[in-house]
Design a protein around this motif. Sequence first.
Motif, mmCIF file in Angstrom:
data_model
loop_
_atom_site.group_PDB
_atom_site.id
_atom_site.type_symbol
_atom_site.label_atom_id
_atom_site.label_comp_id
_atom_site.label_asym_id
_atom_site.label_seq_id
_atom_site.Cartn_x
_atom_site.Cartn_y
_atom_site.Cartn_z
ATOM 1 N N LEU A 167 -23.928 78.672 37.263
ATOM 2 C CA LEU A 167 -24.599 78.687 38.565
ATOM 3 C C LEU A 167 -25.361 77.383 38.784
ATOM 4 N N LEU A 168 -26.101 76.943 37.786
ATOM 5 C CA LEU A 168 -26.860 75.699 37.908
ATOM 6 C C LEU A 168 -25.933 74.494 38.076
ATOM 7 N N ARG A 169 -24.815 74.475 37.358
ATOM 8 C CA ARG A 169 -23.868 73.360 37.510
ATOM 9 C C ARG A 169 -23.290 73.329 38.918
ATOM 10 N N LEU A 170 -23.073 74.495 39.526
ATOM 11 C CA LEU A 170 -22.548 74.552 40.894
ATOM 12 C C LEU A 170 -23.538 73.974 41.902
ATOM 13 N N PHE A 171 -24.825 74.134 41.645
ATOM 14 C CA PHE A 171 -25.846 73.683 42.588
ATOM 15 C C PHE A 171 -26.425 72.312 42.233
ATOM 16 N N ARG A 172 -25.974 71.711 41.153
ATOM 17 C CA ARG A 172 -26.483 70.412 40.714
ATOM 18 C C ARG A 172 -26.141 69.331 41.740
ATOM 19 N N HIS A 173 -27.086 68.408 41.924
ATOM 20 C CA HIS A 173 -26.868 67.240 42.793
ATOM 21 C C HIS A 173 -27.045 65.997 41.948
ATOM 22 N N PRO A 174 -26.157 65.038 41.979
ATOM 23 C CA PRO A 174 -24.903 65.067 42.729
ATOM 24 C C PRO A 174 -23.949 66.103 42.142
ATOM 25 N N THR A 175 -22.962 66.455 42.929
ATOM 26 C CA THR A 175 -22.012 67.493 42.543
ATOM 27 C C THR A 175 -21.306 67.122 41.247
ATOM 28 N N THR A 213 -16.146 87.837 51.746
ATOM 29 C CA THR A 213 -14.880 87.897 51.015
ATOM 30 C C THR A 213 -14.150 86.588 51.277
ATOM 31 N N GLU A 214 -13.709 85.942 50.225
ATOM 32 C CA GLU A 214 -12.980 84.675 50.315
ATOM 33 C C GLU A 214 -11.743 84.767 49.442
ATOM 34 N N VAL A 215 -10.717 84.046 49.841
ATOM 35 C CA VAL A 215 -9.538 83.894 49.004
ATOM 36 C C VAL A 215 -9.578 82.483 48.441
ATOM 37 N N LEU A 216 -9.641 82.382 47.122
ATOM 38 C CA LEU A 216 -9.705 81.089 46.450
ATOM 39 C C LEU A 216 -8.409 80.849 45.685
ATOM 40 N N ALA A 217 -7.924 79.636 45.749
ATOM 41 C CA ALA A 217 -6.740 79.255 44.989
ATOM 42 C C ALA A 217 -7.174 78.714 43.639
ATOM 43 N N ARG A 218 -6.396 79.041 42.624
ATOM 44 C CA ARG A 218 -6.651 78.482 41.288
ATOM 45 C C ARG A 218 -6.420 76.970 41.376
ATOM 46 N N PRO A 219 -7.353 76.176 40.833
ATOM 47 C CA PRO A 219 -7.145 74.730 40.891
ATOM 48 C C PRO A 219 -5.939 74.312 40.036
ATOM 49 N N LYS A 220 -5.369 73.174 40.367
ATOM 50 C CA LYS A 220 -4.211 72.678 39.623
ATOM 51 C C LYS A 220 -4.588 72.242 38.223
ATOM 52 N N HIS A 221 -5.827 71.811 38.073
ATOM 53 C CA HIS A 221 -6.319 71.380 36.773
ATOM 54 C C HIS A 221 -7.389 72.367 36.313
ATOM 55 N N LYS A 222 -7.986 72.135 35.155
ATOM 56 C CA LYS A 222 -8.955 73.100 34.622
ATOM 57 C C LYS A 222 -10.265 73.130 35.391
ATOM 58 N N ASP A 223 -10.599 72.021 36.096
ATOM 59 C CA ASP A 223 -11.868 71.942 36.812
ATOM 60 C C ASP A 223 -11.679 72.224 38.294
ATOM 61 N N ILE A 224 -12.728 72.787 38.905
ATOM 62 C CA ILE A 224 -12.685 73.044 40.346
ATOM 63 C C ILE A 224 -12.961 71.738 41.093
ATOM 64 N N ASP A 225 -12.552 71.707 42.374
ATOM 65 C CA ASP A 225 -12.765 70.507 43.178
ATOM 66 C C ASP A 225 -14.031 70.652 44.024
ATOM 67 N N ALA A 226 -14.358 69.586 44.746
ATOM 68 C CA ALA A 226 -15.594 69.560 45.539
ATOM 69 C C ALA A 226 -15.611 70.636 46.619
ATOM 70 N N GLN A 227 -14.458 70.941 47.227
ATOM 71 C CA GLN A 227 -14.424 71.971 48.271
ATOM 72 C C GLN A 227 -14.722 73.350 47.690
ATOM 73 N N HIS A 228 -14.233 73.624 46.478
ATOM 74 C CA HIS A 228 -14.587 74.879 45.809
ATOM 75 C C HIS A 228 -16.103 74.953 45.636
ATOM 76 N N VAL A 229 -16.717 73.848 45.216
ATOM 77 C CA VAL A 229 -18.171 73.833 44.993
ATOM 78 C C VAL A 229 -18.905 74.165 46.293
ATOM 79 N N VAL A 230 -18.491 73.546 47.385
ATOM 80 C CA VAL A 230 -19.125 73.798 48.685
ATOM 81 C C VAL A 230 -19.000 75.276 49.066
ATOM 82 N N ASP A 231 -17.785 75.812 48.935
ATOM 83 C CA ASP A 231 -17.550 77.220 49.289
ATOM 84 C C ASP A 231 -18.349 78.160 48.402
ATOM 85 N N LEU A 232 -18.397 77.871 47.110
ATOM 86 C CA LEU A 232 -19.115 78.733 46.171
ATOM 87 C C LEU A 232 -20.626 78.666 46.385
#
Length: 103
Positions: free
Chosen positions: A18-26, A61-80
Amino acid sequence: MSSSPKPPDLRSEHRDTLLRLFRHPTSHNIEWHDVLSLLQAAGSVEELHDGKFVVRLGAETEVLARPKHKDIDAQHVVDLRRMLTSAGYGPLVEELGAKGEEV
């Protein structure tokens, strides 16, 4: 003050995510499996046959796509961030930040 119900308590590894999701910079190294574990603890997650995930968190309710790599992208962070804040986790992030956790 908000009249929304208190969100479920989180274990330490979920609070860390949770803290990593809200960390600035992303942060650009937040692993999908950590996010998925957090979402399962905070709400409900249903995997669809096409590899997407229906996430129910608070009233959203959101539909999220699994990222292509192991890490999520910036848009996932914004949505989450939006979903978690809406579900009542904003005050927890502030509280953990006030206790010296890095946000």
